[in-house]
Design a protein around this motif. Structure first.
Motif, short mmCIF file in Angstrom:
data_model
loop_
_atom_site.label_atom_id
_atom_site.label_comp_id
_atom_site.label_asym_id
_atom_site.label_seq_id
_atom_site.Cartn_x
_atom_site.Cartn_y
_atom_site.Cartn_z
N ASP A 1 0.86 -1.18 0.00
CA ASP A 1 0.00 0.00 0.00
C ASP A 1 0.89 1.22 0.00
O ASP A 1 1.65 1.41 0.95
N PRO A 2 0.89 2.04 -1.01
CA PRO A 2 -0.01 1.99 -2.18
C PRO A 2 0.38 0.86 -3.13
O PRO A 2 1.51 0.35 -3.10
N LEU A 3 -0.57 0.51 -3.97
CA LEU A 3 -0.32 -0.54 -4.96
C LEU A 3 0.75 -0.08 -5.94
O LEU A 3 0.73 1.06 -6.40
N PRO A 4 1.67 -0.97 -6.28
CA PRO A 4 2.70 -0.61 -7.26
C PRO A 4 2.14 -0.66 -8.69
O PRO A 4 1.00 -1.07 -8.91
N GLU A 5 2.95 -0.26 -9.62
CA GLU A 5 2.57 -0.33 -11.03
C GLU A 5 2.33 -1.78 -11.45
O GLU A 5 1.47 -2.07 -12.28
#
Length: 140
Positions: free
Chosen positions: A27-31
């Motif tokens: 978190d946050p989501l990666p690419e």
């Protein structure tokens, strides 16, 4: 049997990726999230419709104390989805579940494709309570 999108029964609004408890998404989501061993070996990303989730939990996540469920807008991945039969040698026949969405996009699944993430707990009654609590979140 493989079909293209045009011959799938009807396109869902969302698809879902179940992720083992040992591989939580950051978190946050990666690419791009790391691929599971199964996805690496298969050459595509295994996804489920909301209707298919109970069977997927039963066959592949029985011993997990929790799972992470990634909610993916179908429109974000539609061009790379193939609707295919599950491999019955892995988990046996799955009657009534239809064709499964498999994502063939070179293994890319990340913040651009994923709308939200839920964490479900495996309780004394198995996944039943988690599924009940997720009814408002899942889109059938």
């Amino acid at each position: 049997m493989t079909t293209d999108n045009a011959s799938a029964e009807s396109n869902p609004t969302y698809l879902y990726k179940l992720v083992h408890h040992a591989d939580p998404p950051s978190d946050p989501l990666p690419e791009c999230l790391p691929l599971s061993r199964l996805d690496q070996d298969s050459g595509f990303i295994h996804l489920s419709t909301a209707h298919q989730i109970p069977g997927t939990l039963k066959h592949f996540f029985t011993k997990d104390p929790r799972v992470f469920v990634l909610k993916i807008a179908f429109q974000n991945v539609a061009k790379d989805i193939r609707w295919e039969n599950p491999n019955a040698t892995v988990c046996g026949d799955r009657p009534g579940e239809g064709l499964f969405p498999h994502l063939y996009n070179g293994g890319r699944l990340g913040h651009a494709e994923i709308e939200s993430v839920a964490t479900w707990e495996n309780g004394e009654d198995g996944w039943d309570k988690a599924l009940e609590g997720a009814n408002a979140w899942l889109v059938y």
